[in-house]
Scaffold this motif. Structure first.
Motif, PDB file in Angstrom:
ATOM      1  N   VAL A 153      18.641   4.057   5.450  1.00 58.82           N
ATOM      2  CA  VAL A 153      17.835   4.241   6.663  1.00 58.82           C
ATOM      3  C   VAL A 153      17.773   5.713   7.043  1.00 58.82           C
ATOM      4  CG1 VAL A 153      17.720   3.738   9.129  1.00 58.82           C
ATOM      5  CG2 VAL A 153      18.209   1.902   7.507  1.00 58.82           C
ATOM      6  N   LYS A 154      18.886   6.440   6.935  1.00 59.05           N
ATOM      7  CA  LYS A 154      18.900   7.867   7.240  1.00 59.05           C
ATOM      8  C   LYS A 154      17.980   8.646   6.313  1.00 59.05           C
ATOM      9  CE  LYS A 154      23.570   8.061   9.204  1.00 59.05           C
ATOM     10  NZ  LYS A 154      24.957   8.575   9.028  1.00 59.05           N
ATOM     11  N   LEU A 155      17.783   8.135   5.115  1.00 62.97           N
ATOM     12  CA  LEU A 155      16.921   8.806   4.143  1.00 62.97           C
ATOM     13  C   LEU A 155      15.462   8.381   4.258  1.00 62.97           C
ATOM     14  CD1 LEU A 155      19.305   8.620   1.044  1.00 62.97           C
ATOM     15  CD2 LEU A 155      18.663  10.687   2.316  1.00 62.97           C
ATOM     16  N   GLY A 156      15.143   7.572   5.257  1.00 60.37           N
ATOM     17  CA  GLY A 156      13.761   7.173   5.487  1.00 60.37           C
ATOM     18  C   GLY A 156      13.314   5.922   4.768  1.00 60.37           C
ATOM     19  N   VAL A 157      14.249   5.180   4.193  1.00 60.70           N
ATOM     20  CA  VAL A 157      13.907   3.942   3.504  1.00 60.70           C
ATOM     21  C   VAL A 157      13.639   2.843   4.529  1.00 60.70           C
ATOM     22  CG1 VAL A 157      14.786   2.127   1.970  1.00 60.70           C
ATOM     23  CG2 VAL A 157      15.233   4.549   1.453  1.00 60.70           C
ATOM     24  N   GLU A 158      12.592   2.068   4.302  1.00 58.17           N
ATOM     25  CA  GLU A 158      12.266   0.938   5.175  1.00 58.17           C
ATOM     26  C   GLU A 158      12.784  -0.346   4.534  1.00 58.17           C
ATOM     27  OE1 GLU A 158       8.383  -1.289   7.221  1.00 58.17           O
ATOM     28  OE2 GLU A 158       8.104   0.447   5.887  1.00 58.17           O
ATOM     29  N   ILE A 159      13.497  -1.159   5.315  1.00 57.14           N
ATOM     30  CA  ILE A 159      14.044  -2.427   4.821  1.00 57.14           C
ATOM     31  C   ILE A 159      13.441  -3.561   5.631  1.00 57.14           C
ATOM     32  CG2 ILE A 159      16.132  -3.786   4.415  1.00 57.14           C
ATOM     33  CD1 ILE A 159      17.695  -1.150   4.349  1.00 57.14           C
ATOM     34  N   ARG A 160      12.786  -4.489   4.967  1.00 58.17           N
ATOM     35  CA  ARG A 160      12.194  -5.662   5.632  1.00 58.17           C
ATOM     36  C   ARG A 160      12.872  -6.917   5.097  1.00 58.17           C
ATOM     37  NH1 ARG A 160       5.638  -4.321   5.644  1.00 58.17           N
ATOM     38  NH2 ARG A 160       5.848  -2.201   6.513  1.00 58.17           N
ATOM     39  N   ARG A 161      13.379  -7.718   6.017  1.00 57.18           N
ATOM     40  CA  ARG A 161      14.112  -8.922   5.650  1.00 57.18           C
ATOM     41  C   ARG A 161      13.299 -10.169   5.954  1.00 57.18           C
ATOM     42  NH1 ARG A 161      19.308  -7.546   4.362  1.00 57.18           N
ATOM     43  NH2 ARG A 161      19.952  -5.442   4.988  1.00 57.18           N
ATOM     44  N   GLY A 162      13.707 -11.265   5.317  1.00 58.03           N
ATOM     45  CA  GLY A 162      12.987 -12.526   5.487  1.00 58.03           C
ATOM     46  C   GLY A 162      11.660 -12.548   4.762  1.00 58.03           C
ATOM     47  N   VAL A 163      11.562 -11.803   3.646  1.00 60.91           N
ATOM     48  CA  VAL A 163      10.313 -11.691   2.884  1.00 60.91           C
ATOM     49  C   VAL A 163      10.541 -12.239   1.478  1.00 60.91           C
ATOM     50  CG1 VAL A 163       8.573 -10.130   1.966  1.00 60.91           C
ATOM     51  CG2 VAL A 163       9.634  -9.636   4.187  1.00 60.91           C
ATOM     52  N   THR A 164       9.743 -13.216   1.079  1.00 62.30           N
ATOM     53  CA  THR A 164       9.853 -13.829  -0.244  1.00 62.30           C
ATOM     54  C   THR A 164       8.628 -13.488  -1.081  1.00 62.30           C
ATOM     55  OG1 THR A 164      11.147 -15.680   0.628  1.00 62.30           O
ATOM     56  CG2 THR A 164      10.097 -15.991  -1.513  1.00 62.30           C
ATOM     57  N   VAL A 165       8.840 -12.888  -2.235  1.00 60.89           N
ATOM     58  CA  VAL A 165       7.740 -12.519  -3.130  1.00 60.89           C
ATOM     59  C   VAL A 165       7.274 -13.751  -3.886  1.00 60.89           C
ATOM     60  CG1 VAL A 165       7.071 -11.111  -5.105  1.00 60.89           C
ATOM     61  CG2 VAL A 165       8.595 -10.165  -3.346  1.00 60.89           C
ATOM     62  N   SER A 166       5.954 -14.007  -3.866  1.00 58.91           N
ATOM     63  CA  SER A 166       5.409 -15.207  -4.499  1.00 58.91           C
ATOM     64  C   SER A 166       4.485 -14.902  -5.674  1.00 58.91           C
ATOM     65  CB  SER A 166       4.641 -16.042  -3.464  1.00 58.91           C
ATOM     66  OG  SER A 166       3.611 -15.268  -2.855  1.00 58.91           O
ATOM     67  N   ALA A 167       4.014 -13.662  -5.792  1.00 49.76           N
ATOM     68  CA  ALA A 167       3.129 -13.311  -6.909  1.00 49.76           C
ATOM     69  C   ALA A 167       3.157 -11.801  -7.107  1.00 49.76           C
ATOM     70  CB  ALA A 167       1.705 -13.786  -6.650  1.00 49.76           C
ATOM     71  N   ILE A 168       2.901 -11.386  -8.354  1.00 49.03           N
ATOM     72  CA  ILE A 168       2.857  -9.967  -8.697  1.00 49.03           C
ATOM     73  C   ILE A 168       1.624  -9.722  -9.561  1.00 49.03           C
ATOM     74  CG2 ILE A 168       3.974  -8.099  -9.988  1.00 49.03           C
ATOM     75  CD1 ILE A 168       6.645  -9.353  -9.347  1.00 49.03           C
ATOM     76  N   ALA A 169       0.866  -8.671  -9.225  1.00 45.04           N
ATOM     77  CA  ALA A 169      -0.274  -8.253 -10.035  1.00 45.04           C
ATOM     78  C   ALA A 169      -0.170  -6.745 -10.240  1.00 45.04           C
ATOM     79  CB  ALA A 169      -1.583  -8.600  -9.341  1.00 45.04           C
ATOM     80  N   GLN A 170      -0.394  -6.302 -11.459  1.00 45.80           N
ATOM     81  CA  GLN A 170      -0.317  -4.867 -11.721  1.00 45.80           C
ATOM     82  C   GLN A 170      -1.445  -4.421 -12.630  1.00 45.80           C
ATOM     83  OE1 GLN A 170       2.678  -3.233 -14.416  1.00 45.80           O
ATOM     84  NE2 GLN A 170       3.457  -5.302 -14.846  1.00 45.80           N
ATOM     85  N   ASP A 171      -1.810  -3.134 -12.497  1.00 43.21           N
ATOM     86  CA  ASP A 171      -2.743  -2.500 -13.425  1.00 43.21           C
ATOM     87  C   ASP A 171      -2.118  -1.184 -13.873  1.00 43.21           C
ATOM     88  OD1 ASP A 171      -3.156  -0.667 -11.334  1.00 43.21           O
ATOM     89  OD2 ASP A 171      -4.933  -1.712 -10.614  1.00 43.21           O
ATOM     90  N   ASP A 172      -2.940  -0.291 -14.404  1.00 37.04           N
ATOM     91  CA  ASP A 172      -2.390   0.947 -14.946  1.00 37.04           C
ATOM     92  C   ASP A 172      -1.902   1.910 -13.876  1.00 37.04           C
ATOM     93  OD1 ASP A 172      -2.923   0.067 -17.481  1.00 37.04           O
ATOM     94  OD2 ASP A 172      -4.828   1.158 -17.667  1.00 37.04           O
ATOM     95  N   GLU A 173      -2.294   1.680 -12.623  1.00 39.86           N
ATOM     96  CA  GLU A 173      -1.980   2.633 -11.566  1.00 39.86           C
ATOM     97  C   GLU A 173      -1.026   2.093 -10.504  1.00 39.86           C
ATOM     98  OE1 GLU A 173      -2.977   5.742 -11.629  1.00 39.86           O
ATOM     99  OE2 GLU A 173      -4.117   5.438 -13.487  1.00 39.86           O
ATOM    100  N   ASN A 174      -1.101   0.778 -10.214  1.00 45.60           N
ATOM    101  CA  ASN A 174      -0.382   0.245  -9.063  1.00 45.60           C
ATOM    102  C   ASN A 174       0.151  -1.162  -9.342  1.00 45.60           C
ATOM    103  OD1 ASN A 174      -1.216   2.477  -7.220  1.00 45.60           O
ATOM    104  ND2 ASN A 174      -3.251   1.581  -7.529  1.00 45.60           N
TER     105      ASN A 174
END
Length: 506
Positions: free
Chosen positions: A138-159
């Protein structure tokens, strides 16, 4: 859009978040659990051992004192950084339930080990580790979000885009640090291969009517193994049923009592069970740690049995290796192929850890063949060389990456060199940069180190013990990238700097 989204806010994910945040990356951590606290992460159920290389990682980022404080280590942890030789460990672990005698560990035989403020072993809890890392992130500026479940992932060459049902999160890179049942691993299509379990293990917090019937500590028996922890009612058990019971049903008091009686050979009685969980020695690993812009670390990449405490320590090793490489890639100054060295260097170590725990499972089996093996191992552990060998493996001291050099220090975890002014290598690494240590009398590497100031720190002067070297180049993860003799070759130094840090700044 963030530079990196990390899935999983356990010790591995949080350590990686700290590494990336320290390097100036924008980082978001997504965690499935809504709250950070849990009885399974607090002492005593969350008790874990951090070995030398992991403790050293905290030391090099200025987090050792907070870790020791959070872990309740208030007295001298056993390290004497002013000594001429490293201090012996207070504990040395076990192999297949056979406890190592720390007095038999020859610390002078450990490869290139120098005295350090970092003790060889720190007993802590997952909660303590996560608290220290969360506060730093947190001191380094990292954001932590809780209660979040990942259900799908999509990627291309950039993102990469993560879907969580109601929201989407876009990033340039995603790292799955979400444990043995990793959603990221499955959604991104990683192959996960390995071997099936030999036993069902149990962790229990119970009221024991007659605890005197159980021996304290680790007990390997002809029918399995049990561990009576220091905390009252905290029991571990291993039942060689082929993993049949694990998570197939909730363990009841009657079942747990029957297992404990069988593996302990006593008629001990559990009056009440407060918490209980099961696990196995299933040994699995992904075939690669990277698929495009998605990477894995920790248990998401390798599912390692708790035997010997390798899982957490291997995971911390993963992210110290990955963090600076991914940050360099994000910032655009990584040399070609740098990120590919993550799998190349860490996959063999994960494979070794799996084999190390497989060997222990095989030696613990309740059959005459395994018990014959136990006799041989006990004889070996009765010797100074045998105990030192096993401790060297457990502690991570034997790890050496093949960096294409015959110089014996290259590829190893760097010793905590101490300059005559008292400055230590660990002190110089707290900003996350690499370090060029120049012990030569004429500061031979000073001019050669110019141009890499944002990625490498230069420090010169005689060392209390330079191990016969004239200069050392240390990567941000503490691995020695290059070492020169008393008259270091500047051109060789520059080649190594370009190999790991890219082209110098103009």
């Amino acid at each position: 859009m963030h530079d990196v989204v990390i899935v999983g806010a356990g010790p591995v994910g949080l350590f990686l978040a700290c590494e990336l945040g320290l390097a100036g990356c924008s980082v978001l951590v997504l965690e499935r659990e809504p709250e950070p606290g849990s009885p399974w992460r607090a002492d005593p159920l969350g008790l874990r051992g951090l070995f030398a290389t992991s403790v050293e990682a905290f030391h090099r980022r200025g987090m050792l004192d907070p870790l020791l404080t959070a872990s309740g280590v208030h007295d001298d942890p056993g390290a004497n950084p002013d000594a001429d030789e490293p201090s012996p460990p207070r504990g040395a672990g076990h192999f297949a339930g056979m406890v190592l005698d720390p007095a038999k560990v020859d610390v002078t035989a450990l490869p290139f080990r120098l005295p350090s403020p970092a003790p060889e072993v720190v007993m802590t809890s997952l909660e303590s580790v996560e608290t220290v890392l969360s506060e730093r992130a947190v001191k380094l500026g990292v954001e932590i979000r809780r209660g979040v479940t990942v259900s799908a992932i999509a990627q291309d060459d950039e993102n990469v885009v993560l879907h969580t049902g109601e929201h989407e999160y876009a990033a340039r890179w995603v790292v799955g640090c979400d444990g043995g049942r990793s959603a990221v691993r499955g959604l991104a299509g990683f192959d996960f291969v390995g071997t099936e379990p030999q036993f069902t293990g149990y962790v229990v917090l119970a009221t024991i009517a007659d605890p005197e019937k159980l021996k304290p500590g680790i007990n390997l028996t002809p029918t399995g193994m049990y561990v009576q922890m220091p905390a009252e009612g905290h029991i571990g058990m291993m039942d060689f049923d082929g993993g049949a019971f694990d998570r197939s049903q909730q363990p009841t008091r009657d079942h747990l009592q029957a297992v404990l009686r069988r593996v302990s050979g006593t008629d001990v009685t559990l009056s009440d069970v407060h918490l209980a969980s099961s696990f196995t020695d299933r040994a699995m690993q992904t075939t690669t740690y990277r698929q495009g812009r998605v990477l894995l670390a920790g248990d998401a990449a390798h599912l390692i049995s708790p035997l010997g405490g390798q899982g957490l320590n291997t995971g911390i090793g993963d992210v110290t290796n990955l963090g600076w490489k991914l940050a360099a890639t994000v910032h655009g100054h990584a040399p070609d192929g740098l990120l590919d060295t993550y799998t190349r260097e860490r996959h063999p170590i994960g494979a070794w850890a799996l084999d190390w725990t497989r060997a222990q499972s095989a030696a613990m089996r309740p059959d005459p063949h395994a018990q014959a093996i136990q006799g041989v191992i006990r004889d070996l552990l009765g010797t100074r060389d045998g105990t030192t060998y096993v401790f060297e493996k457990i502690s991570g001291s034997s790890i050496r990456h093949d960096l294409g050099s015959e110089q014996p220090l290259v590829g190893r975890n760097a010793p905590d060199f101490r300059l005559e002014d008292g400055t230590r290598l660990g002190d110089l690494m707290q900003d996350g940069r690499g370090v060029a240590l120049d012990f030569s009398a004429d500061r031979r590497l000073h001019g050669s180190a110019m141009g890499w100031e944002s990625r490498m720190r230069y420090a010169a002067g005689p060392a209390r013990n330079d191990l016969g070297l004239g200069a050392v180049l240390v990567r941000p993860d503490g691995i020695v990238a290059w070492a020169g003799d008393r008259d270091p070759d500047r051109e060789a130094f520059e080649r190594a700097a370009r190999q790991w840090f890219g082209s110098p700044e103009i």
